[in-house]
Design a protein around this motif. Structure first.
Motif, PDB file in Angstrom:
ATOM      1  N   SER A 134      38.740  59.359  49.525  1.00  0.00           N
ATOM      2  CA  SER A 134      37.731  58.509  48.879  1.00  0.00           C
ATOM      3  C   SER A 134      36.381  59.190  48.726  1.00  0.00           C
ATOM      4  O   SER A 134      35.680  58.953  47.746  1.00  0.00           O
ATOM      5  CB  SER A 134      37.569  57.195  49.653  1.00  0.00           C
ATOM      6  OG  SER A 134      37.218  57.450  50.996  1.00  0.00           O
TER       7      SER A 134
ATOM      8  N   GLY B 208      48.677  50.344  43.888  1.00  0.00           N
ATOM      9  CA  GLY B 208      47.287  50.351  44.344  1.00  0.00           C
ATOM     10  C   GLY B 208      46.692  51.751  44.282  1.00  0.00           C
ATOM     11  O   GLY B 208      45.536  51.941  43.889  1.00  0.00           O
ATOM     12  N   THR B 209      47.494  52.749  44.674  1.00  0.00           N
ATOM     13  CA  THR B 209      47.042  54.141  44.599  1.00  0.00           C
ATOM     14  C   THR B 209      46.840  54.559  43.148  1.00  0.00           C
ATOM     15  O   THR B 209      45.835  55.192  42.803  1.00  0.00           O
ATOM     16  CB  THR B 209      48.071  55.066  45.282  1.00  0.00           C
ATOM     17  OG1 THR B 209      48.256  54.638  46.627  1.00  0.00           O
ATOM     18  CG2 THR B 209      47.600  56.502  45.280  1.00  0.00           C
TER      19      THR B 209
ATOM     20  N   PHE C  73      46.130  52.646  40.626  1.00  0.00           N
ATOM     21  CA  PHE C  73      44.942  51.956  40.105  1.00  0.00           C
ATOM     22  C   PHE C  73      43.671  52.745  40.449  1.00  0.00           C
ATOM     23  O   PHE C  73      42.831  53.009  39.579  1.00  0.00           O
ATOM     24  CB  PHE C  73      44.860  50.539  40.686  1.00  0.00           C
ATOM     25  CG  PHE C  73      43.744  49.705  40.114  1.00  0.00           C
ATOM     26  CD1 PHE C  73      43.977  48.821  39.072  1.00  0.00           C
ATOM     27  CD2 PHE C  73      42.443  49.812  40.613  1.00  0.00           C
ATOM     28  CE1 PHE C  73      42.940  48.059  38.532  1.00  0.00           C
ATOM     29  CE2 PHE C  73      41.404  49.055  40.079  1.00  0.00           C
ATOM     30  CZ  PHE C  73      41.666  48.176  39.042  1.00  0.00           C
ATOM     31  N   SER C  74      43.527  53.130  41.712  1.00  0.00           N
ATOM     32  CA  SER C  74      42.295  53.817  42.128  1.00  0.00           C
ATOM     33  C   SER C  74      42.216  55.213  41.515  1.00  0.00           C
ATOM     34  O   SER C  74      41.132  55.671  41.146  1.00  0.00           O
ATOM     35  CB  SER C  74      42.192  53.878  43.654  1.00  0.00           C
ATOM     36  OG  SER C  74      43.306  54.527  44.217  1.00  0.00           O
ATOM     37  N   HIS C  75      43.364  55.901  41.372  1.00  0.00           N
ATOM     38  CA  HIS C  75      43.345  57.220  40.736  1.00  0.00           C
ATOM     39  C   HIS C  75      42.970  57.118  39.257  1.00  0.00           C
ATOM     40  O   HIS C  75      42.225  57.959  38.735  1.00  0.00           O
ATOM     41  CB  HIS C  75      44.714  57.885  40.880  1.00  0.00           C
ATOM     42  CG  HIS C  75      45.020  58.346  42.271  1.00  0.00           C
ATOM     43  ND1 HIS C  75      46.069  59.174  42.586  1.00  0.00           N
ATOM     44  CD2 HIS C  75      44.406  58.106  43.458  1.00  0.00           C
ATOM     45  CE1 HIS C  75      46.100  59.408  43.878  1.00  0.00           C
ATOM     46  NE2 HIS C  75      45.111  58.751  44.436  1.00  0.00           N
TER      47      HIS C  75
ATOM     48  N   ASN D 105      44.693  50.669  33.241  1.00  0.00           N
ATOM     49  CA  ASN D 105      45.140  49.879  34.390  1.00  0.00           C
ATOM     50  C   ASN D 105      45.753  48.525  34.034  1.00  0.00           C
ATOM     51  O   ASN D 105      46.123  47.767  34.931  1.00  0.00           O
ATOM     52  CB  ASN D 105      43.962  49.649  35.357  1.00  0.00           C
ATOM     53  CG  ASN D 105      43.830  50.766  36.369  1.00  0.00           C
ATOM     54  OD1 ASN D 105      44.826  51.356  36.797  1.00  0.00           O
ATOM     55  ND2 ASN D 105      42.595  51.066  36.777  1.00  0.00           N
TER      56      ASN D 105
ATOM     57  N   ARG E 178      34.789  58.532  44.994  1.00  0.00           N
ATOM     58  CA  ARG E 178      34.974  57.331  44.190  1.00  0.00           C
ATOM     59  C   ARG E 178      33.669  56.546  44.155  1.00  0.00           C
ATOM     60  O   ARG E 178      32.806  56.717  45.014  1.00  0.00           O
ATOM     61  CB  ARG E 178      36.129  56.482  44.719  1.00  0.00           C
ATOM     62  CG  ARG E 178      35.912  55.776  46.035  1.00  0.00           C
ATOM     63  CD  ARG E 178      37.094  54.834  46.300  1.00  0.00           C
ATOM     64  NE  ARG E 178      37.112  54.270  47.639  1.00  0.00           N
ATOM     65  CZ  ARG E 178      36.436  53.196  48.031  1.00  0.00           C
ATOM     66  NH1 ARG E 178      35.624  52.579  47.187  1.00  0.00           N
ATOM     67  NH2 ARG E 178      36.543  52.738  49.261  1.00  0.00           N
TER      68      ARG E 178
ATOM     69  N   GLN F 235      38.766  47.571  36.434  1.00  0.00           N
ATOM     70  CA  GLN F 235      38.033  48.446  37.359  1.00  0.00           C
ATOM     71  C   GLN F 235      37.741  47.745  38.692  1.00  0.00           C
ATOM     72  O   GLN F 235      36.960  48.232  39.502  1.00  0.00           O
ATOM     73  CB  GLN F 235      36.735  48.930  36.711  1.00  0.00           C
ATOM     74  CG  GLN F 235      35.761  47.844  36.322  1.00  0.00           C
ATOM     75  CD  GLN F 235      35.315  47.852  34.859  1.00  0.00           C
ATOM     76  OE1 GLN F 235      34.266  47.343  34.553  1.00  0.00           O
ATOM     77  NE2 GLN F 235      36.099  48.434  33.964  1.00  0.00           N
TER      78      GLN F 235
ATOM     79  N   GLY G  61      38.413  47.464  41.797  1.00  0.00           N
ATOM     80  CA  GLY G  61      39.074  48.118  42.913  1.00  0.00           C
ATOM     81  C   GLY G  61      39.156  47.251  44.156  1.00  0.00           C
ATOM     82  O   GLY G  61      40.096  47.375  44.948  1.00  0.00           O
TER      83      GLY G  61
ATOM     84  N   SER H 153      42.928  48.016  44.046  1.00  0.00           N
ATOM     85  CA  SER H 153      43.215  49.311  44.681  1.00  0.00           C
ATOM     86  C   SER H 153      44.008  49.104  45.963  1.00  0.00           C
ATOM     87  O   SER H 153      44.611  50.017  46.497  1.00  0.00           O
ATOM     88  CB  SER H 153      41.922  50.062  44.994  1.00  0.00           C
ATOM     89  OG  SER H 153      41.356  50.573  43.820  1.00  0.00           O
TER      90      SER H 153
END
Length: 696
Positions: free
Chosen positions: A92, A180-181, A183-185, A268, A431, A607, A609, A613
């Protein structure tokens, strides 16, 4: 295993810093020695160790008791906790392509590791037996709380389901971990890919400090000598407030709200649709009608209806205030000779102009007095005056990036209490947002274990050796995250599962939001708000104007937050089929509540998160507002005492809120501190929304 393989494995362990005892001050992670290739072997070993520990507890022939089951569970998984903490800090706060690839693998492996543990029928049988007989076990208050939380955690994970349902739940958990991973990537990818270069002609209205930060951001991306706006909130929001070029404001705004929603490889929308469907299915497997009903049962709020009630109570006056402000802003556009309807990329710019006109205050006037170093000092000083802790910087603690600073924290008797890491500046490898986490939690199960607590922010770095200057919002964020940090550092519990911030989501924001109040106190600002060039204290006239302007634009701020919280709630209470078109669902829900077209949600779904996320804040974004009811009311205890550092009140705050972690019920903890339940109107008073003009 053959002798050759055994020797190779032993050699690898010896070479892997994650698998060795750390010979560093306070046994902190030796970041310079750790490379991405170390993580997968370390996780393999950690998973194997933890699985063996769980098997030993599960198959212990002795009759289940608190030590051989609950305490043994608390002692298990130490290596996994150690490796995970370092890994997720780097993913992160200072990622790279290799780490992000490993993250995809680790998220899947983590789900596959935990599923059989949390759904282990024999292990759950031991826990349930103790829970059924808890009144006869002679447990302390903290032990009773730990037993209840352990039972609840296993029960809510599906430990009581039949085998086909458990198998499906395991599949769902694995897929959600992957999503979830992803989404954040995706979000990080869109944020890294976009920037807007500012030529000399593009800088009208921008302060010297903003331009310096824009140059520092360009240098960070290998564009020395240029100046850029990035998609970090700390770059976009001040740009929208002060940039005179309307076309550039529109460009930056549209890029910011489109993160994760660009129809590219980082999109996303499909991820959200699948997450919502899987969450709904998992809730139904556990006997709940919706994911929100499942999630909120284990919170202070208890039900979606209670959450909706709070949000709607705040929404009505906030919307009315925002609509009245909108009319004032539109009039200002006309006065300025603008022949256009106010748009979302105009709101902050004209709100700032209106604030200058009405309150004779703008952020640019106070920023030179809010240097990062001085605000860090202020946060530390308030903690010293409240709780007796002191902070001294250490240069000998390994860090993950040269910008990270570390302080040793000692208690009032001069005894080591914690280490505090501050990672304050935006960079492409980090992030967006601001957060608190830890590399090690406080506990006393096997001796005194002192915590290693981290605050991560995304402030703009000053260029050419100039200090980083904070906006009032940035300074508030710094105090907010430090409040979370204190929750971790001041923790005084025995068991790791109850340490620090291990509390209900709608209680965890109380210590952080409460701490924000000290940042805006006149006696704190008079001492620490000093001009970064002259050292002059903040002039009284500017201080008064700043304090008077605090409630300005609160309709906007409340509307952008509450709309996000309401949409989060609707995503998780309506059937997943209703949100197969994420954009249409968002539009429909915003129309339903009468969202002003000139304001966007603080976090659009693609977005968001907080809720996609991972699931920590899913159905729980309202938590900030639930906690604000308490924090506004709680600070009143100091105001009533006539001293914002009143020692008896501070002692109760420490004992009942900051030190007790999750060792007691949050409602009981709050009442112990305040002497009564919170008074709901404190929130509306704080935001200046009690007396609100009626909307047209």
């Amino acid at each position: 295993m053959s002798d050759t393989l055994q020797t190779a494995a032993t050699s690898q362990s010896a070479a892997n810093p994650l698998l060795k005892a750390w010979q560093t001050p306070f046994e902190t992670p030796p970041f310079a020695e750790i490379v991405p290739e170390h993580f997968l072997p370390a996780f393999e070993q950690a998973f194997a160790d933890h699985s063996a520990e769980i098997a030993a507890i599960t198959h212990d022939p002795a009759t289940p008791d608190f030590p051989n089951t609950i305490t043994a569970l608390e002692r298990s998984g130490k290596l996994l906790s150690k490796v995970s903490a370092v890994f997720y800090d780097l993913v992160s706060a200072h990622s790279n392509p290799a780490l992000l690839e490993i993250d995809k693998e680790v998220s899947l492996r983590m789900a596959r590791h935990w599923n059989p543990i949390m759904m282990n029928a024999v292990l759950f049988g031991r826990i349930a037996l103790l829970h059924d007989n808890r009144a006869t076990l002679g447990l302390t208050g903290e032990e009773m709380r730990l037993l209840e939380r352990t039972y609840t955690r296993f029960h809510r994970s599906g430990a009581g389901l039949d085998e086909p349902a458990k198998a499906r739940m395991a599949e769902i958990n694995e897929r959600l971990a992957h999503l979830g991973t992803a989404f954040s990537h995706h979000l990080l990818g869109d944020e890294q890919d976009w920037f807007m270069e500012l030529g000399e002609a593009d800088r009208e209205g921008l302060s010297d400090s903003f331009v310096a930060a824009a140059k520092a951001a360009a240098e960070e991306r290998g564009m020395a000598g240029k100046a850029i706006v990035t998609l970090s909130r700390s770059s976009v929001e001040p740009f929208l407030k002060s940039a005179a070029r309307r076309d550039l404001r529109e460009k930056a705004y549209k890029a910011f709200v489109a993160r994760g929603d660009n129809g590219n490889d980082n999109d996303n929308n499909a991820v959200i649709v699948e997450i919502l469907a899987l969450r709904e299915e998992s809730a139904r497997l556990l006997g709940f009608p919706t994911f929100a009903a499942y999630r909120l049962e284990d919170s202070m709020a208890k039900t979606p209806e209670a959450v909706r009630g709070l949000l709607e109570r705040v929404w009505k006056p906030a919307r009315a205030r925002a609509l009245a402000d909108r009319d004032d802003l539109q009039a200002l556009v006309a006065e300025d000779g603008g022949n256009f309807a106010l748009a979302p990329w105009d709101w902050r710019y004209y709100a700032e102009k209106l604030r200058q006109a009405k309150a004779n205050f703008d952020d640019a006037a106070i920023k030179p007095y809010l240097s990062l170093d001085h605000m860090v000092e202020a946060a530390f000083d308030c903690a010293t005056r409240l709780f007796g802790v002191t902070f001294s910087e250490r240069k000998d603690i390994p860090v993950w990036h040269p910008d990270v600073r570390v302080w040793e924290v000692k208690d009032s008797a001069g005894k080591h209490k914690a280490l505090f890491y501050g990672d304050y500046f935006a960079r492409p490898s980090k992030r967006s947002g601001a957060w608190m986490t830890s590399l090690r939690d406080q506990q006393k199960l096997d001796g005194e274990i002192a915590p290693l607590v981290i605050n991560v922010c995304n402030f703009a770095k000053g260029a050419d050796g100039e200090p980083s200057l904070l906006s009032p919002d940035d300074a508030r964020t710094l105090f907010h995250e430090f409040g979370h940090g204190l929750h971790g550092m001041m923790s005084e519990v025995t068991y790791p599962s109850l340490s620090g911030t291990s509390v209900f989501t709608d209680f965890v924001e109380l210590p952080s939001q409460l701490y924000e109040h000290w940042q805006e106190q006149p006696q704190v600002l008079r001492q620490f708000a000093r001009h970064y060039q002259t050292g002059e204290p903040l002039p009284d006239d500017l201080l008064k104007r700043f304090l008077a302007a605090r409630k300005f634009n609160q309709g906007f701020a409340t509307v952008e937050f509450v709309s996000s919280a309401l949409v989060d709630l609707e995503f998780h209470t309506q059937p997943a089929a209703a949100s197969r078109d994420v954009r249409a669902f968002e539009r429909q829900e915003l129309e339903k509540i009468g969202m002003p077209a000139e304001i966007s949600m603080r976090h659009r779904p693609q977005q968001f998160g907080h809720i996609f996320s991972g699931d920590h804040y899913a159905s729980g974004y309202y938590s900030y507002m639930w906690s604000e009811v308490m924090d506004a009311d709680a600070f009143g205890a100091f105001e009533e005492a006539g001293d914002i550092f009143d020692p008896p009140t501070a002692k109760r705050l420490l004992d009942d809120i900051y030190a007790s972690g999750g060792s007691r019920d949050p409602e009981e903890a709050y009442v112990a501190f305040r002497g009564r339940e919170p008074e709901p109107d404190a929130l509306l008073r704080r935001r200046g929304l009690l007396e609100t003009p009626e909307a047209a």
